[in-house]
Scaffold this motif. Structure first.
Motif, short mmCIF file in Angstrom:
data_model
loop_
_atom_site.label_atom_id
_atom_site.label_comp_id
_atom_site.label_asym_id
_atom_site.label_seq_id
_atom_site.Cartn_x
_atom_site.Cartn_y
_atom_site.Cartn_z
N ASP A 144 11.83 8.11 -1.42
CA ASP A 144 12.10 6.73 -1.08
C ASP A 144 10.97 5.90 -1.71
OD1 ASP A 144 13.11 4.68 1.24
OD2 ASP A 144 10.93 4.66 1.06
N HIS A 145 11.28 4.72 -2.23
CA HIS A 145 10.30 3.94 -3.00
C HIS A 145 8.97 3.73 -2.25
CE1 HIS A 145 9.54 0.95 -6.28
NE2 HIS A 145 8.67 0.51 -5.39
N HIS A 146 9.07 3.21 -1.03
CA HIS A 146 7.83 2.94 -0.29
C HIS A 146 7.19 4.21 0.25
CE1 HIS A 146 6.95 -1.38 -0.34
NE2 HIS A 146 8.17 -1.39 -0.86
N SER B 83 7.10 6.90 -1.52
CA SER B 83 6.33 7.37 -2.68
C SER B 83 5.01 6.61 -2.79
CB SER B 83 7.13 7.18 -3.98
OG SER B 83 8.30 7.96 -3.95
N HIS B 84 5.06 5.28 -2.58
CA HIS B 84 3.81 4.51 -2.58
C HIS B 84 2.88 5.01 -1.47
CE1 HIS B 84 4.40 1.54 -5.64
NE2 HIS B 84 5.40 0.93 -5.06
N ALA B 85 3.45 5.17 -0.27
CA ALA B 85 2.64 5.59 0.88
C ALA B 85 2.02 6.97 0.63
CB ALA B 85 3.48 5.60 2.15
N ILE C 271 2.47 -2.60 0.04
CA ILE C 271 2.98 -3.96 -0.18
C ILE C 271 3.30 -4.11 -1.67
CG2 ILE C 271 2.55 -6.41 0.27
CD1 ILE C 271 0.00 -5.58 1.78
N ASP C 272 4.53 -4.46 -1.98
CA ASP C 272 4.86 -4.71 -3.39
C ASP C 272 5.94 -5.78 -3.52
OD1 ASP C 272 7.19 -3.36 -2.76
OD2 ASP C 272 6.97 -1.82 -4.30
N GLY C 273 6.56 -5.87 -4.68
CA GLY C 273 7.62 -6.85 -4.89
C GLY C 273 8.84 -6.42 -4.09
N GLY D 100 0.55 0.37 -8.39
CA GLY D 100 1.88 -0.09 -8.78
C GLY D 100 2.86 1.06 -8.89
N ASP D 101 4.00 0.78 -9.53
CA ASP D 101 5.05 1.80 -9.56
C ASP D 101 4.68 3.07 -10.32
OD1 ASP D 101 6.53 0.30 -7.91
OD2 ASP D 101 8.15 -0.14 -9.31
N ALA D 102 3.73 2.98 -11.27
CA ALA D 102 3.30 4.19 -11.98
C ALA D 102 2.83 5.25 -10.98
CB ALA D 102 2.18 3.86 -12.96
FE LIG Z 1 6.89 -0.59 -5.95
#
Ligand SMILES: [Fe+2]
Length: 604
Positions: free
Chosen positions: A142-144, A146-148, A165-167, A348-350
């Motif tokens: 899941d996008h967030h 993955s960030h987490a 926190i992102d776009g 960021g997304d990278a």
């Molecule tokens: Fe993102």
């Protein structure tokens, strides 16, 4: 041995990351190889590099992880466009073909692309290899999440709350989670279109900069302005709740429908149309930048305070594009009672590629985390490194004269050149993962020089003269020079220059004239508000860089140098020695250091 390849792609900043038995072996952004800034295509070259670093082929992988769920994102796009049609039709058509042809067929696409990694020959054998079946399992994060995961798993903390926190990801624009051992749970999320990142991007667009990359410029511009519009933003554009969640008034925005981020109502509220890119920057843009920066800081502080209060936990992990806002991060560290915070350098997304790979190891496979007080990012030096032999043979092939020093001599040589005011391209060790250069693909100079800032901006980087440069400081000396006594290895915290190092300002100027005022003993890295975006350097993570700064300190008494990324405006940071040599020749840099080989512009 379990090998996991994480991938993020198709939005912006594609990247690949390889995790072997839980260790981050390699990570890199595609742009560095393709030389297309923020390249969003499948990270074929980055994946190729990651596999090569571990002597693996694509068949040798056990898992491949993709950083978000394409179907959920498609669902969000479709619902948004259906909601707003027909006015949203134009941008819908523009993004649809990509979604239809690539994103929905992601599993097939990933398999086909990865089959090319080691089979780019055009003959029958190559074709056969490209058509082969893989045994690895493909998983989607899941996008967030993955960030987490990218913020918590590599952090030095055994347990910590996580704020992303992102776009926008699939639906979430911000999330709060908790990490404990190898477990990670997301507890709350803020949903599209209520997004701090998109709000910041709307102002980036409106002040005439490029969305998804110009946000840094807005942050750099902010100290020139006054928060004149903060009231209007709060009265009309958004509601900020006590927990830091926001509600954005969609009457002023166009980001759900159009290719423009803001609309006529927005123009009316702020007294005119957006600034045309590349046109003169006026006080108005400076004030707008300051206003949105102040609001972003307020929101981030509230979110962090809420997390602290709700969880009662001591530390905080941060990721997502907005976590690159180092001014806000500095305030979170100072003003919210966490003992320490850790920010994923590839916020960021990278960094999603790294997050999903680690999530597969720890969550999916249930493998434990070991915490030893250090983070697991290896200084973010996770990219390629060329051997000295390869560099020498390249320079010989180009008939470029150079001087080879011993590893022991080199720091003294470089420090002496710095002290003479020379500007040096420094290419050594493994390339950094994330948007900042941290002393391996950096341009360095003397921070005490009053002219350094404008010379570097105009003659080396060919970029706007208002943008400040960042200091690299020896960790041992950081608190003598800055109001900071913490690690900031990834240049993600802004702090004030220490009062003892400040000089008295007798005359204050306005606008960009402010730049001409000398504010400290290290004017090249002191922004117009007396702040600096600090990178602390330790001997353990980057020995050569540390030794260069230490040798400079012994000569000059100053343990601080200027560090800016090794690139020119509009280009990705250099990757190979060839990139560095080309960039060196195109600019007015004085010296180029490729490992222990030193090139002088005069002789080149
Ligand atoms: Fe993102």
């Amino acid at each position: 041995m379990v090998s996991i390849l994480g991938i993020s792609a198709f939005y912006h900043d594609s990247a690949a990351c390889l995790v072997v038995d839980g260790e981050i072996v390699a990570a890199a952004q595609e742009e560095r190889f393709s030389r297309v800034k923020h390249d969003h295509r499948f990270p074929l070259h980055a994946a190729q590099y990651c596999l090569a670093e571990a002597n693996l082929t694509a068949d040798g992988l056990d898992f491949v992880g993709f950083y978000d769920k394409p179907l959920l994102k498609f669902d969000r796009l479709l619902e948004t466009y259906l909601d707003y049609s027909p006015s949203g039709f134009r941008s819908f058509l523009k993004s649809m073909p990509l979604w239809m042809s690539e994103k929905l067929w992601m599993p097939d696409l990933i398999r086909t692309e990865l089959a090319k990694v080691d089979a780019d020959d055009d003959d029958e054998r190559g074709a056969k290899k490209r058509g082969r079946k893989f045994k690895w399992k493909l998983l989607f994060g899941d996008h967030h999440e993955s960030h987490a995961a990218s913020a918590f798993y590599p952090s030095p903390f055994a347990e910590a709350p996580i704020l992303t926190i992102d776009g926008v990801g699939e639906w979430a624009t911000s999330s709060i989670g908790i990490g404990k051992g190898n477990e990670l749970t997301l507890l709350q999320e803020l949903r599209y279109p209520n997004s701090v990142g998109l709000l910041y991007s709307a102002f980036t667009y409106y002040t005439g900069f490029k969305v998804n990359s110009g946000e840094y410029k807005v942050m750099g511009l902010a100290p020139y302005g006054e928060p004149k519009y903060a009231g209007a933003i709060k009265d009309h554009l958004l509601e900020v709740k006590d927990d830091g969640s926001i509600k954005v008034n969609q009457d002023y925005f166009n980001y759900s429908q159009g290719l423009r981020m803001t609309n006529g109502a927005f123009d009316k509220l702020f007294g005119g149309p957006p600034r045309q890119p590349e046109s003169t920057i006026t006080q108005r843009e400076m004030d707008l930048a300051r206003s949105i920066q102040v609001i972003t800081e307020e929101v981030m502080l509230k979110m962090a305070q809420y997390v602290r209060k709700e969880t009662g936990m001591k530390y905080l992990c941060l990721a997502g594009g907005v976590a690159l806002n180092c001014v806000a991060n500095g305030r979170v560290l100072r003003e919210v009672p966490f003992e320490d915070i850790w920010i994923q350098p590839a916020a960021g997304d990278a960094g999603g590629s790294l997050g999903v790979a680690l999530a597969i190891w720890h969550r999916y496979l249930g493998r434990p985390r070991t915490v030893n007080g250090q983070d697991a990012m290896k200084g973010s030096y996770l990219g390629p490194r060329d051997s000295e032999t390869e560099i020498e043979s390249y320079l010989k092939s180009q008939r470029v004269p150079y001087t080879k020093y011993s590893r022991e001599q080199l720091p003294e040589i470089v420090a002496e050149l710095l002290a003479q005011g020379k500007i040096i391209g420094l290419h050594q060790g493994r390339m950094e993962f994330g948007p900042r250069a941290l002393g391996c693909r950096s341009i360095i100079g003397d921070a005490r020089s009053a002219e350094m800032q404008s010379v570097m901006n105009l003659k080396i980087k060919y970029r706007e003269s208002f943008r400040p440069f960042a200091p690299s400081v020896l960790r041992e000396h950081v608190s003598e020079w800055f109001e900071l006594d913490a690690d900031s290895p990834y240049m993600l915290l802004v702090a004030q220059v220490a009062p003892e190092k400040a000089v008295e300002v007798t005359e204050e100027l306005t606008g960009f004239e402010k730049l001409k005022v000398r504010r400290s003993e290290i004017p090249a890295v002191t922004h117009v508000d007396g702040s600096a975006r600090v990178q602390t350097v330790t001997r353990e993570t980057n020995p050569l860089y540390w030794e260069i700064i230490e040798a400079f300190r012994k000569r000059t008494g100053c343990p601080v140098i200027v560090n800016t990324s090794f690139n020119v405006r509009g280009e990705p940071i250099v990757c190979t020695p060839e990139d560095s040599y080309r960039c060196f020749m195109r600019t007015e840099m004085d010296y180029l250091v490729l490992e222990t080989l030193v090139l002088s512009k005069e002789k080149a």
